[in-house]
Design a protein around this motif. Structure first.
Motif, mmCIF file in Angstrom:
data_model
loop_
_atom_site.group_PDB
_atom_site.id
_atom_site.type_symbol
_atom_site.label_atom_id
_atom_site.label_comp_id
_atom_site.label_asym_id
_atom_site.label_seq_id
_atom_site.Cartn_x
_atom_site.Cartn_y
_atom_site.Cartn_z
ATOM 1 N N ASP A 1 0.864 -1.183 0.000
ATOM 2 C CA ASP A 1 0.000 0.000 0.000
ATOM 3 C C ASP A 1 0.900 1.233 0.000
ATOM 4 O O ASP A 1 1.615 1.496 0.970
ATOM 5 C CB ASP A 1 -0.891 -0.021 1.245
ATOM 6 N N LEU A 2 0.884 1.989 -1.094
ATOM 7 C CA LEU A 2 1.764 3.142 -1.211
ATOM 8 C C LEU A 2 1.357 4.290 -0.301
ATOM 9 O O LEU A 2 2.147 5.215 -0.078
ATOM 10 C CB LEU A 2 1.815 3.616 -2.667
ATOM 11 N N LYS A 3 0.153 4.258 0.229
ATOM 12 C CA LYS A 3 -0.284 5.300 1.170
ATOM 13 C C LYS A 3 0.217 5.021 2.575
ATOM 14 O O LYS A 3 0.170 5.882 3.442
ATOM 15 C CB LYS A 3 -1.817 5.392 1.169
ATOM 16 N N SER A 4 0.690 3.806 2.814
ATOM 17 C CA SER A 4 1.163 3.418 4.137
ATOM 18 C C SER A 4 2.636 3.769 4.312
ATOM 19 O O SER A 4 3.404 3.782 3.353
ATOM 20 C CB SER A 4 0.964 1.908 4.342
ATOM 21 N N ARG A 5 3.036 4.040 5.542
ATOM 22 C CA ARG A 5 4.439 4.299 5.839
ATOM 23 C C ARG A 5 5.247 3.004 5.930
ATOM 24 O O ARG A 5 6.472 3.039 5.950
ATOM 25 C CB ARG A 5 4.562 5.077 7.158
ATOM 26 N N ASP A 6 4.536 1.893 5.990
ATOM 27 C CA ASP A 6 5.215 0.604 6.069
ATOM 28 C C ASP A 6 5.859 0.299 4.713
ATOM 29 O O ASP A 6 5.163 0.185 3.703
ATOM 30 C CB ASP A 6 4.202 -0.491 6.430
ATOM 31 N N PRO A 7 7.188 0.153 4.661
ATOM 32 C CA PRO A 7 7.863 -0.084 3.384
ATOM 33 C C PRO A 7 7.830 -1.533 2.929
ATOM 34 O O PRO A 7 8.281 -1.849 1.828
ATOM 35 C CB PRO A 7 9.300 0.356 3.675
ATOM 36 N N ASN A 8 7.297 -2.420 3.780
ATOM 37 C CA ASN A 8 7.342 -3.845 3.480
ATOM 38 C C ASN A 8 6.256 -4.263 2.484
ATOM 39 O O ASN A 8 5.180 -3.676 2.418
ATOM 40 C CB ASN A 8 7.196 -4.666 4.767
ATOM 41 N N TRP A 9 6.575 -5.315 1.730
ATOM 42 C CA TRP A 9 5.648 -5.907 0.776
ATOM 43 C C TRP A 9 5.096 -7.192 1.370
ATOM 44 O O TRP A 9 5.817 -7.934 2.044
ATOM 45 C CB TRP A 9 6.352 -6.221 -0.534
ATOM 46 N N LEU A 10 3.811 -7.471 1.106
ATOM 47 C CA LEU A 10 3.185 -8.703 1.573
ATOM 48 C C LEU A 10 3.008 -9.668 0.416
ATOM 49 O O LEU A 10 2.657 -9.275 -0.701
ATOM 50 C CB LEU A 10 1.815 -8.425 2.202
ATOM 51 N N LEU A 11 3.242 -10.937 0.686
ATOM 52 C CA LEU A 11 2.978 -11.974 -0.304
ATOM 53 C C LEU A 11 1.478 -12.244 -0.294
ATOM 54 O O LEU A 11 0.913 -12.626 0.725
ATOM 55 C CB LEU A 11 3.755 -13.239 0.053
ATOM 56 N N ILE A 12 0.810 -12.028 -1.450
ATOM 57 C CA ILE A 12 -0.644 -12.175 -1.485
ATOM 58 C C ILE A 12 -1.106 -13.357 -2.338
ATOM 59 O O ILE A 12 -2.272 -13.706 -2.321
ATOM 60 C CB ILE A 12 -1.324 -10.890 -1.991
ATOM 61 N N GLU A 13 -0.181 -13.950 -3.082
ATOM 62 C CA GLU A 13 -0.586 -15.082 -3.925
ATOM 63 C C GLU A 13 0.629 -15.876 -4.365
ATOM 64 O O GLU A 13 1.700 -15.313 -4.621
ATOM 65 C CB GLU A 13 -1.344 -14.580 -5.167
ATOM 66 N N THR A 14 0.472 -17.214 -4.439
ATOM 67 C CA THR A 14 1.510 -18.085 -4.986
ATOM 68 C C THR A 14 0.878 -19.034 -5.987
ATOM 69 O O THR A 14 -0.197 -19.572 -5.734
ATOM 70 C CB THR A 14 2.221 -18.896 -3.869
#
Length: 216
Positions: free
Chosen positions: A199-212
């Motif tokens: 989420d580019l609006k979030s300050r969290d720089p981490n990416w979440l794995l949403i699908e494999t």
């Protein structure tokens, strides 16, 4: 007069020596490795070979397929700090970490890096394995450079799908430690697509794995 001729010959000799060392440089040449347009750069052999394989390159390494290019540029437009090379480095680290945690049954390591339904899939597989009295003795033998195959923006969030190709030595053991499947001496080639979201609006720089997904 003789002295002037000798000086002229010496100057000519020095000039020829400098030319042989430096070549015809005027001081106004364009830089070779820093083109303004990343999609219009001078092609070194590695870059040209990658393009022939149907991929665009970034910083000399395989980065994203041509079909993913518009999505990558869309993300860059929304987040100028997005760095393809750094993202792929982090994606590779996440791929290794999540796989190894799954093999060991370390769900607490997986949870912060996956969304709920991906975590539930990993957790369900781990619990079923434990119920069957089995353990995995897997090892990541080799991993090829990852490639972005899809990218884009979705409701203010960046989504990037990465293709991972790896050789994995996979062994399943029963509760007595006996091998019931696989071999440590015979690696299995795997190809998967993992999709990450941020989420580019979030300050969290981490990416979440949403699908494999497995890729045939």
């Amino acid at each position: 007069m003789t002295a002037i001729v000798i000086l002229a010959l010496v100057a000519l000799f020095v000039g020829l020596r400098l030319y042989s060392v430096l070549g015809e440089r005027t001081g106004h040449e364009q830089p070779i490795l820093k083109p303004a347009d990343p999609d219009n750069r001078v092609e070194q052999p590695k870059v040209a070979a990658a393009r022939e394989a149907g991929a665009i390159t970034d910083n000399g390494d395989l980065a994203y397929l041509p079909t993913a290019g518009p999505g990558v540029r869309q993300i860059l437009s929304a987040d100028p700090s997005f760095d393809v090379a750094r993202f792929l480095e982090g994606a590779s680290a996440a791929y290794r970490m999540i796989l190894e945690a799954y093999w060991k049954g370390e769900l607490d390591t997986i949870r912060p890096h996956t969304d709920s339904h991906v975590y539930d899939s990993f957790a369900g597989a781990v619990k079923q394995r434990e119920a069957d009295g089995q353990t995995l003795d897997n090892r990541l033998v080799a991993i090829d450079p990852p490639v972005i195959v899809e990218a884009g923006m979705e409701q203010g969030a960046a989504e990037v799908t990465v293709r991972f190709e790896a050789d994995i030595a996979a062994v399943t053991r029963n509760k007595d430690g006996e091998v019931v499947a696989g071999s440590m001496s015979d690696a299995v080639q795997t190809r998967e697509r993992w999709t990450f979201r941020r989420d580019l609006k979030s300050r969290d720089p981490n990416w979440l794995l949403i699908e494999t997904d497995e890729e045939e």
